[in-house]
Design a protein around this motif. Structure first.
Motif, short mmCIF file in Angstrom:
data_model
loop_
_atom_site.label_atom_id
_atom_site.label_comp_id
_atom_site.label_asym_id
_atom_site.label_seq_id
_atom_site.Cartn_x
_atom_site.Cartn_y
_atom_site.Cartn_z
N THR A 22 32.34 -26.77 59.40
CA THR A 22 31.39 -26.12 58.37
C THR A 22 32.33 -26.28 57.14
O THR A 22 31.56 -26.45 56.13
CB THR A 22 31.46 -24.41 58.95
OG1 THR A 22 30.71 -24.60 60.11
CG2 THR A 22 30.60 -23.78 57.54
N ALA A 39 31.09 -19.10 59.01
CA ALA A 39 30.60 -19.95 59.78
C ALA A 39 29.24 -20.34 60.08
O ALA A 39 28.62 -21.43 60.30
CB ALA A 39 31.14 -19.59 61.24
N ASP A 63 24.95 -28.59 61.13
CA ASP A 63 26.01 -28.06 61.55
C ASP A 63 25.59 -26.91 62.48
O ASP A 63 24.43 -26.60 62.37
CB ASP A 63 26.81 -27.17 60.22
CG ASP A 63 28.09 -26.44 60.81
OD1 ASP A 63 28.67 -27.03 61.75
OD2 ASP A 63 28.26 -25.82 60.17
N THR A 64 26.49 -26.41 63.33
CA THR A 64 26.46 -25.44 64.63
C THR A 64 26.46 -23.98 63.80
O THR A 64 27.38 -24.16 62.81
CB THR A 64 27.27 -25.65 65.68
OG1 THR A 64 28.61 -25.63 65.07
CG2 THR A 64 27.08 -26.96 66.28
MG MG Z 1 31.46 -23.56 62.16
#
Ligand code: MG
Ligand code: G3D
Length: 208
Positions: A22, A39, A63-64
């Motif tokens: 991130t 995050a 992104d996760t």
């Molecule tokens: Mg992350």
């Protein structure tokens, strides 16, 4: 035809939790490194325009939101990816060892048409820290053994190689996208050629 179309290229970032995925994306898209940055970005992806070979392309970076811990990224996350960035933390050898399984997981979930030549990129992040535990040589050797995946050492914190790495991501994603497009646009012509060939052969035989 394809070169005039505005390309949106899907890039996904994978790697163990805490390696800086991130932060790398935030540094690249927003030019910021902030410890307060959450995050969870609250969106599936962020976009950024880049110029590749005089052409403007939009990178759509996925992104996760922390789910990587549970290996529970949905199919939508992987679907249609044009490039996959695998990140590890140079101070945490376990995150380097995980690269192999992240790569395998990507190939299973995204099932790209040509897995051997699918564009990956490896980033060894946090090179600003003193306690490095994965050497440059070890990482380079692994990348070479995996069909020469490009490798960059980065620091999201100090903006080291982040721009350069994503520029390479864009170039590789664009090449992949163009190839997929060509494949999807011309399947009939390819089939026709094959038939033409066999027809020609038949004709040759008939002429005898
Ligand atoms: Mg992350
Ligand atoms: P993730 O998205 O892969 O889970 P994050 O990782 O981007 O959330 O980063 C995890 C932690 O590593 C964060 O620290 C972040 O500030 C730190 N980090 C990310 N990139 C770098 C880097 O290049 N250098 C250094 N020194 N730290 C980095 P916290 O303390 O918030 O957990």
């Amino acid at each position: 035809m394809s070169s005039r179309r505005k390309a949106i290229l899907k890039v996904i970032i994978l790697g163990d939790s805490g390696v800086g995925k991130t932060s790398l994306m935030n540094q690249f898209v927003n030019k910021k490194f902030s410890n307060q940055y959450k995050a969870t970005i609250g969106a599936d992806f962020l976009t950024k325009e880049v110029i590749v070979d005089d052409r403007i392309v939009t990178l759509q970076i996925w992104d996760t939101a922390g789910q990587e811990r549970f290996q529970s990224l949905g199919v939508a996350f992987y679907r249609g990816a044009d490039c996959c960035v695998l990140v590890f933390d140079v101070t945490a050898p376990n995150t380097f060892k995980s690269l192999e399984s992240w790569r395998d997981e990507f190939l299973i979930q995204a099932s790209p048409r040509d897995p051997e030549n699918f564009p990956f990129l490896i980033l060894g992040n946090k090179v600003d820290l003193e306690n490095r535990a994965v050497t440059l040589k070890r990482a380079q050797q692994w990348c070479q053994s995996k069909n020469d995946i490009p490798f960059y050492e980065t620091s999201a914190k100090e903006a080291v190689n982040v721009e350069l790495a994503f520029q390479e991501v864009a170039r590789r994603a664009l090449a992949q996208d163009t190839e997929t497009e060509l494949y999807n646009e011309f399947p009939d012509q390819i089939k026709l050629n094959a038939n033409d060939y066999s027809r020609d052969r038949e004709r040759d035989h008939c002429a005898c």
